[in-house]
Design an enzyme around this catalytic site. Structure first.
Site, short mmCIF file in Angstrom:
data_model
loop_
_atom_site.label_atom_id
_atom_site.label_comp_id
_atom_site.label_asym_id
_atom_site.label_seq_id
_atom_site.Cartn_x
_atom_site.Cartn_y
_atom_site.Cartn_z
N THR A 132 0.82 -1.21 0.00
CA THR A 132 0.00 0.00 0.00
C THR A 132 0.86 1.26 0.00
O THR A 132 2.00 1.25 0.47
CB THR A 132 -0.90 -0.02 1.26
OG1 THR A 132 -1.48 1.26 1.44
CG2 THR A 132 -0.11 -0.33 2.53
N ASP A 133 0.27 2.35 -0.47
CA ASP A 133 0.96 3.65 -0.40
C ASP A 133 1.02 4.18 1.03
O ASP A 133 1.78 5.10 1.33
CB ASP A 133 0.29 4.68 -1.33
CG ASP A 133 -1.16 5.00 -0.99
OD1 ASP A 133 -1.73 4.35 -0.07
OD2 ASP A 133 -1.75 5.88 -1.65
N GLU A 134 0.22 3.56 1.95
CA GLU A 134 0.15 4.09 3.31
C GLU A 134 1.45 3.92 4.07
O GLU A 134 1.66 4.56 5.10
CB GLU A 134 -1.03 3.47 4.07
CG GLU A 134 -2.33 3.72 3.33
CD GLU A 134 -3.59 3.35 4.08
OE1 GLU A 134 -3.57 3.36 5.32
OE2 GLU A 134 -4.60 3.08 3.42
N TYR A 158 -2.04 -0.55 10.96
CA TYR A 158 -2.14 -1.21 9.64
C TYR A 158 -0.92 -0.87 8.78
O TYR A 158 -0.23 -1.76 8.29
CB TYR A 158 -3.43 -0.78 8.92
CG TYR A 158 -3.41 -1.09 7.43
CD1 TYR A 158 -3.38 -2.41 6.98
CD2 TYR A 158 -3.40 -0.07 6.48
CE1 TYR A 158 -3.33 -2.70 5.61
CE2 TYR A 158 -3.36 -0.36 5.12
CZ TYR A 158 -3.33 -1.67 4.69
OH TYR A 158 -3.28 -1.96 3.35
N LYS A 162 2.18 -3.26 7.40
CA LYS A 162 2.47 -3.45 5.97
C LYS A 162 3.91 -3.01 5.68
O LYS A 162 4.62 -3.66 4.90
CB LYS A 162 1.49 -2.66 5.09
CG LYS A 162 0.07 -3.20 5.06
CD LYS A 162 -0.07 -4.60 4.48
CE LYS A 162 0.17 -4.66 2.99
NZ LYS A 162 -0.15 -6.00 2.42
N ASP A 289 -13.42 12.40 14.11
CA ASP A 289 -12.34 11.98 13.22
C ASP A 289 -11.69 10.68 13.70
O ASP A 289 -11.79 10.31 14.88
CB ASP A 289 -11.29 13.09 13.15
CG ASP A 289 -10.55 13.09 11.81
OD1 ASP A 289 -10.70 12.11 11.05
OD2 ASP A 289 -9.82 14.06 11.55
#
Ligand code: NAD
Ligand code: TYD
Length: 355
Positions: A132-134, A158, A162, A289
């Site tokens: 992922t780009d995260e 998360y 990753k 949020d």
């Protein structure tokens, strides 16, 4: 044949369906069937001799070792993961277990399998890790998009898990010579996405007459890619990617969350209008949020375009229209995934967020 892990989830299922539409090379799908795994996603392949399913964990060393030696895949494509940021905030343990320890155990098995291959088999073999780009963290409004050389600055359990798995994959190439490829992709959307993620959650809630819960000010930015384009990027990297390299995959399509929700409402107003003429936009609700919410992700996908000639085929307008149509046409699928466990998750994640 190829071994796909996590193929009963959203992207893995789309990948297998597309793969077998494109060619006849058989696929073995190893999936644990967590809440996110759904064999119904692959129902159209039942009875297809090119497809086989095994329920199991990527971290189960004896099972994976046995599958590798029995089926002798020429590639392993690792989709299996815990994938939802909000769940990683409520319970990070499973993310560490599957994304880090599970990937490590899978790599150990693949390392032993690879070591025993002939030189000809070794030359063809690939381990492709889907990420992922995260892992790159959060961008400010004026920052350039993520490139493959950005440092890793993951902010959620998360993305940290990753990032750890990406590091392990890299290390298995540098240390043991495993022929690995890694893709870091932006937010996907499309058919079969579990309605815990933004786009399917908004469609499903809108159709049920429920509030559309926008976190914070709704101005967080993501890059959105239609899932079929992610699948074609993975096929492209598998076929031509340079061993040991990582490839960013994205849609050249940065949008604030609120724009995404408005786009969905606009399509539903057109395709499934409320009888009383109200807009679905009236269901939009601002809620508390997400803790540690990343403000902006953006992907510079020029390396995969320059080196491998890949570009997305869908625009956001075409992809989101296809997606909304798919959810409108698949009410039974939506109904079947909204189990008791799903309702418990919704209660857990949304009940404490004051509107
Ligand atoms: P998903 O949550 O829909 O599916 C994950 C699948 O993995 C499920 O079928 C689940 O049963 C299976 N699984 C989980 N733990 C397992 C284990 N220990 N062993 C075997 N199978 C297991 O996820 P997704 O959205 O399809 O994402 C697939 C991959 O792509 C993930 O690695 C994710 O990090 C990555 N990714 C996702 C996105 C996105 O927008 N969804 C974007 C970029 C990268
Ligand atoms: P999500 O689909 O969970 O993907 P990710 O967190 O991996 O980017 O969320 C996408 C964006 O939408 C993210 O900024 C959080 C936001 N969001 C909401 O505003 N409301 C929601 O109910 C959900 C699930 C997400």
């Amino acid at each position: 044949m190829i071994l796909v892990t996590g193929g009963a989830g959203f992207i893995g299922a789309n990948f297998i369906l597309d793969w077998l539409r494109e060619n006849d090379e058989p696929v073995l799908n190893l999936d644990k069937l967590t809440y996110a795994g759904n064999r119904e996603n692959l129902a159209e392949l039942s009875g297809d001799p090119r497809y086989a399913f095994v329920q199991g964990d990527i971290g189960d060393k004896s099972l994976v070792g046995e599958l590798l030696s029995r089926h002798r895949p020429r590639a392993v494509i690792n989709f299996a993961a815990e994938s939802h940021v909000d769940r990683s905030i409520h319970g990070p343990g499973e993310f560490i277990q599957t994304n880090i320890v599970g990937t490590f155990n899978l790599l150990e098995n693949v390392r032993a399998y690879y070591a025993a291959m002939s030189e000809a088999e070794k030359a063809k073999f690939r381990f492709l890790h889907v990420s992922t780009d995260e892992v790159y963290g959060s961008l400010k409004a004026e920052d350039p998009a993520f490139s493959e050389t950005n440092r890793f600055e993951p902010n959620s359990p998360y993305s940290a898990s990753k990032a750890a798995s990406d590091h392990l994959v890299r290390a298995y190439h540098h240390t043991y010579g495993l022929p690995v490829l890694t893709t870091n992709c932006s937010n996907n959307y499309g058919p079969y996405q579990f309605p815990e993620k933004l786009i399917p959650l908004m469609i499903v809630n809108a159709l049920a007459g429920k509030p559309l819960p926008v976190y914070g000010d709704g101005q967080q930015i993501r890059d959105w890619l239609y899932v079929g384009d992610h699948c074609s990027a993975i096929r492209t990297v598998l076929a031509g990617g340079q061993i040991g390299e990582t490839y960013n995959v994205g849609g050249w399509n940065e949008k604030p969350n609120l724009d995404i929700v408005h786009a969905i409402c606009g399509l539903l107003d057109e395709l499934r209008p409320h009888a009383d003429g109200r807009s679905y936009r009236e269901q939009i609700t601002y809620v508390a949020d997400r803790p540690g919410h990343d403000r902006r992700y953006a992907i510079d996908a020029s390396k995969i375009e320059r080196e491998l000639g890949w570009r997305p085929a869908e625009t956001f307008a075409t992809g989101i229209r296809k997606t909304v149509h798919w959810y409108l046409d698949n009410a039974a699928w939506i109904n079947n995934v909204q189990t008791g466990a799903y309702r418990e998750w919704v209660e857990k994640n949304y009940s404490g967020r004051d509107a």
